[in-house]
Design an enzyme around this catalytic site. Structure first.
Site, PDB file in Angstrom:
ATOM      1  N   GLU A 334       0.811  -1.224   0.000  1.00  0.00           N
ATOM      2  CA  GLU A 334       0.000   0.000   0.000  1.00  0.00           C
ATOM      3  C   GLU A 334       0.841   1.270   0.000  1.00  0.00           C
ATOM      4  OE1 GLU A 334      -0.428  -2.662   1.796  1.00  0.00           O
ATOM      5  OE2 GLU A 334      -2.527  -3.064   2.278  1.00  0.00           O
ATOM      6  N   LYS A 440       1.172 -10.241  24.353  1.00  0.00           N
ATOM      7  CA  LYS A 440       0.747  -9.469  25.511  1.00  0.00           C
ATOM      8  C   LYS A 440       0.917 -10.338  26.752  1.00  0.00           C
ATOM      9  CE  LYS A 440      -1.937  -5.520  25.894  1.00  0.00           C
ATOM     10  NZ  LYS A 440      -2.998  -4.680  25.466  1.00  0.00           N
ATOM     11  N   TRP A 445       3.560  -5.483  26.659  1.00  0.00           N
ATOM     12  CA  TRP A 445       3.879  -6.043  25.356  1.00  0.00           C
ATOM     13  C   TRP A 445       5.308  -6.561  25.304  1.00  0.00           C
ATOM     14  CZ3 TRP A 445       1.699  -2.093  21.251  1.00  0.00           C
ATOM     15  CH2 TRP A 445       0.295  -2.114  21.332  1.00  0.00           C
TER      16      TRP A 445
HETATM   17  P1  ADP Z   1       2.085  -8.796   3.412  1.00  0.00           P
HETATM   18  O1  ADP Z   1       1.037  -8.237   4.308  1.00  0.00           O
HETATM   19  O2  ADP Z   1       1.655  -9.817   2.491  1.00  0.00           O
HETATM   20  O3  ADP Z   1       3.375  -9.145   4.128  1.00  0.00           O
HETATM   21  P2  ADP Z   1       3.489  -6.567   2.277  1.00  0.00           P
HETATM   22  O4  ADP Z   1       4.540  -7.154   1.486  1.00  0.00           O
HETATM   23  O5  ADP Z   1       2.840  -5.358   1.815  1.00  0.00           O
HETATM   24  O6  ADP Z   1       2.382  -7.603   2.439  1.00  0.00           O
HETATM   25  O7  ADP Z   1       4.088  -6.422   3.725  1.00  0.00           O
HETATM   26  C1  ADP Z   1       4.109  -5.262   4.456  1.00  0.00           C
HETATM   27  C2  ADP Z   1       4.500  -5.532   5.859  1.00  0.00           C
HETATM   28  O8  ADP Z   1       5.796  -6.114   5.943  1.00  0.00           O
HETATM   29  C3  ADP Z   1       4.606  -4.292   6.709  1.00  0.00           C
HETATM   30  O9  ADP Z   1       3.346  -3.865   7.147  1.00  0.00           O
HETATM   31  C4  ADP Z   1       5.502  -4.754   7.838  1.00  0.00           C
HETATM   32  O10 ADP Z   1       4.765  -5.467   8.816  1.00  0.00           O
HETATM   33  C5  ADP Z   1       6.428  -5.718   7.154  1.00  0.00           C
HETATM   34  N1  ADP Z   1       7.714  -5.064   6.879  1.00  0.00           N
HETATM   35  C6  ADP Z   1       8.148  -4.576   5.706  1.00  0.00           C
HETATM   36  N2  ADP Z   1       9.400  -4.082   5.828  1.00  0.00           N
HETATM   37  C7  ADP Z   1       9.769  -4.246   7.126  1.00  0.00           C
HETATM   38  C8  ADP Z   1      10.945  -3.941   7.883  1.00  0.00           C
HETATM   39  N3  ADP Z   1      12.017  -3.375   7.351  1.00  0.00           N
HETATM   40  N4  ADP Z   1      10.927  -4.260   9.195  1.00  0.00           N
HETATM   41  C9  ADP Z   1       9.856  -4.829   9.777  1.00  0.00           C
HETATM   42  N5  ADP Z   1       8.738  -5.163   9.104  1.00  0.00           N
HETATM   43  C10 ADP Z   1       8.686  -4.876   7.794  1.00  0.00           C
END
Ligand code: ADP
Length: 547
Positions: A334, A440, A445
Site C-alpha cells: 500500500e 501481551k 507487550w
Molecule cells: P504482506 O502483508 O503480504 O506481508 P506486504 O509485502 O505489503 O504484504 O508487507 C508489508 C508488511 O511487511 C509491513 O506492514 C511490515 O509489517 C512488514 N515489513 C516490511 N518491511 C519491514 C521492515 N524493514 N521491518 C519490519 N517489518 C517490515
C-alpha cells in the site's frame, strides 16, 4: 481580503511513465537490462534495444484491442520481457496487473476475476501452473506465452516474440495520459480475508521512482548496477525497475534462479552495486558465502533489505566477513512500497550506529508518519513509546480497488499500517511488531521482532520466529520457534543465557520449539499464521519446556 497568487510553472506537465520511458532512450541508451535466462545463459539488451521492443509491444497491445483502463495480467519472473511490459502496458493507458505466482490457487482465481484481466502474459516456465487455473478465469480472452516453450492447454495463446515481430519497427504514437490514471495493480497477499487490490497511478509511481534516487533513501544512480531479486510481482519490485530506468542504471534480473548458488554466481559475474531482497534470501546468501570463502560479493556496496525486520547480526556479518553493505527499508504494498529508509550518519561503527542501522529508518521525503495509541491519541516521538504507524503521502494508497468500503485501514487521509513502532527524536522508526503478532504478557507487550533479532544473533541460530502462546497466568507468553545450524548442539538453556542481558528479564522465553524450517509466505516472510495454526492443532513438535 488577501488574494492567492498563482505560480507560473508548468504544473500541468503530467508525471507519467511515458517520461521515464522516453528518458531511457534519450539519456541512457547504453544502459542494460541483463537477464539470467538459464543457469549458464545471460541475455543482455541496451535501453535502446529494450525501448524499441517496448514500442513494438505497445503496438501489439493496440492490435490485440487493448483499451485504456484495461487490466493486463503478468504471470512472470523477473526478466527483460516483464520489464518491457512494465512500460508498454501503462504507457498505452492500460493497467499492469502483476499476479503473484505463489498465491494459493483460489486467491489467484479471485484476483484475476476481481481485476477482470483481459490478457495474461505468462512465462513459458510457468505455463503448467497457469494451465490448471485458466478454466476458472472469467474475463481472460487472450494468453501470450513468453520465452521458449509451448502454451499447453491455454486457450487463445499467442507467442510474445511472434507478436513483436508482427508488430513491426518504429516509434509508437503513445496517447496523452492523465497522471492520476491507474498504471499498475498489485494485490496484497491478504493475511485475512480476500486479497486487496492496490492501484498505483502514473503520478504515484513517478514520484516514488524519483524517491529511489535520493541519497538518504535507496540512493540509486547512473553508476549503479541493480540486482532486483525482490519479485516484479510484488509491489513493483520495490520500485527498482522504474528507478533503474529513471536513473539510467543497469538492471540485472535473475528470472527463476533465486537459490543462493546461482545468485552468488550472478553477483560475481555481473558485479551489481545494489540488490533488493527480503532477509531470508540474504540469510541464505550469507550461509553460502560463509561456506564458499572464495565467492566475492563485495561489489554490493548498497544493498537494500526489507519486507520484514532485518536482523542486525545479518547486516554486521555481511559487512564484516564479506564487505557487503545492507541497508534497511520499510514499507508495504500500500506504500508503493518504500516509506522509510535507514541510512544513519556515517562515522564510527559503534553501538549507536548499529542500533540505527537495525531500525527501519526515517520517512522518505513526501511521506508523513505518526504513531497512534489504542485510544486514538498521538504518541510522542521519544524512542520508547509505541503506537500504530499511520502514513500519508503521494504514493500511499487511499483505498482498495473496487472496495468502496476501504474499511478500517483508512483513517481520514491516513493509512493505518498495522505495524507497531516507536520513533526517536531524530525521526528514526523502530518497528516492534505487527499488531497481530504482538505478545501481551501480564498486561505488557513483548516485541517478537526484538526477540527474533536477538535470537538470530546467536551463531548457531539460522532462523527464529516468535509467536504468542496462550498462558493462563500471563495471558500470553513467547514461544520461540528456532532453526539451528546443522549439527549444532545448542539447547534452550543456552539460548536463554544468550538472551539474558539483551532483553528485559520478564521477556525471557520459557518455551522453545526446535524446527527444521520456519514456514514462509508467498513473498518469503516468516509465516506466523501457519505457526499459530500448528500450535493450536498441537502440531508444533520438539517442544522444550524449561523448568
Ligand atoms: P504482506 O502483508 O503480504 O506481508 P506486504 O509485502 O505489503 O504484504 O508487507 C508489508 C508488511 O511487511 C509491513 O506492514 C511490515 O509489517 C512488514 N515489513 C516490511 N518491511 C519491514 C521492515 N524493514 N521491518 C519490519 N517489518 C517490515
Amino acid at each position: 481580503m488577501t488574494q492567492r497568487l498563482q505560480g507560473l510553472m508548468q504544473d500541468d506537465f503530467a508525471l507519467t511513465l511515458n517520461h521515464i520511458r522516453r528518458r531511457m532512450r534519450s539519456c541512457s541508451p547504453e544502459a542494460k537490462v541483463v537477464t539470467l535466462a538459464q543457469p549458464d545463459v545471460v541475455e543482455r539488451a541496451t535501453f535502446t534495444e529494450v525501448s524499441e521492443r517496448i514500442d513494438r509491444l505497445a503496438r501489439a497491445l493496440r492490435g490485440l484491442g487493448v483499451e485504456q483502463g484495461d487490466r493486463i495480467g503478468t504471470f512472470a519472473w523477473n526478466n527483460q520481457r516483464h520489464f518491457e511490459l512494465y512500460f508498454a502496458v501503462p504507457c498505452v493507458g492500460a493497467v499492469l496487473h502483476t499476479l503473484n505466482i505463489r498465491l494459493f490457487e483460489e486467491q489467484l482465481t479471485y484476483i484475476v476475476n476481481h481485476a477482470e484481466d483481459r490478457v495474461i502474459f505468462v512465462d513459458a516456465s510457468l505455463v503448467p501452473v497457469l494451465e490448471k487455473l485458466a478454466p476458472s478465469f472469467d474475463s481472460v480472452a487472450q494468453y501470450v506465452v513468453m520465452g521458449d516453450g509451448g502454451a499447453g492447454s491455454l486457450p487463445n495463446a499467442l507467442n510474445y516474440e511472434d507478436l513483436l515481430d508482427q508488430a513491426g519497427p518504429g516509434e509508437f504514437d503513445y496517447p496523452e495520459l492523465d497522471e492520476r490514471q491507474a498504471a499498475a495493480l498489485c494485490y496484497t497477499s491478504g493475511t485475512t480475508g480476500n486479497p486487496k487490490g492496490v492501484l498505483y497511478s502514473h503520478r504515484s509511481i513517478s514520484l516514488h521512482s524519483t524517491a529511489t534516487l535520493i541519497r538518504d533513501g535507496l540512493g540509486l544512480c547512473r553508476e549503479d548496477s541493480v540486482l532486483a531479486v525482490v519479485p516484479m510481482f510484488h509491489a513493483n519490485a520495490w520500485g527498482l525497475p522504474h528507478g533503474a530506468a529513471m536513473a539510467g542504471a543497469d538492471l540485472i534480473l535473475p528470472d527463476r534462479f533465486l537459490a543462493a548458488e546461482p545468485l552468488a554466481g550472478l553477483i560475481e559475474a555481473e558485479r551489481p552495486t545494489l540488490m533488493g531482497c527480503v532477509p531470508t534470501i540474504f540469510a541464505d546468501l550469507l550461509r553460502y558465502a560463509d561456506e564458499h570463502p572464495d565467492v566475492d560479493l563485495s561489489s554490493l556496496s548498497n544493498a537494500t533489505c526489507g519486507g520484514s525486520a532485518v536482523p542486525r547480526q545479518l547486516m554486521k556479518d555481511f559487512e564484516e566477513r564479506h564487505d557487503v553493505r545492507i541497508f534497511q527499508a520499510w514499507g508495504m504494498t500500500e506504500t508503493s512500497p518504500v516509506a522509510t529508509f535507514s541510512r544513519p550518519q556515517e562515522g564510527e561503527h559503534g553501538d549507536t550506529y548499529w542500533n540505527d542501522r537495525a531500525k527501519q529508518g526515517r520517512p522518505l521525503p513526501w511521506v508523513e508518519l505518526r504513531l497512534i495509541d489504542d485510544g486514538g491519541g498521538e504518541v510522542a516521538w521519544d524512542g520508547e513509546s509505541t503506537g500504530e504507524i499511520e502514513v500519508r503521502g503521494p504514493w500511499i494508497a487511499s483505498g482498495y480497488f473496487r472496495e468502496l468500503d476501504g474499511g478500517e485501514q483508512f483513517d481520514a487521509g491516513w493509512l493505518r499500517t498495522g505495524d507497531i513502532a516507536a520513533v526517536d527524536e531524530k525521526g528514526f522508526v523502530r518497528i516492534t511488531d505487527r499488531a497481530k503478532d504482538v505478545i501481551k504478557s501480564g498486561g505488557e507487550w513483548i516485541s517478537s521482532v526484538e526477540l527474533e533479532n536477538e535470537l538470530m544473533s546467536h551463531p548457531d541460530v539460522v532462523e527464529a520466529a516468535v509467536i504468542a502462546k496462550p498462558d493462563e497466568r500471563w495471558s500470553e507468553r513467547p514461544l520461540c520457534c528456532v532453526v539451528l545450524r546443522e549439527q549444532a548442539d545448542t539447547n534452550a538453556e543456552d539460548l536463554v543465557e544468550h538472551l539474558r542481558g539483551r532483553v528485559a528479564k520478564w521477556w525471557l522465553p520459557d518455551e522453545f520449539a526446535f524446527v527444521s524450517e520456519i514456514p514462509k509466505t508467498s513473498v518469503g516472510k516468516f509465516d506466523k499464521k501457519v505457526l499459530r495454526g500448528r500450535l493450536a492443532d498441537g502440531a508444533l513438535e520438539g517442544r522444550v519446556q524449561l523448568s
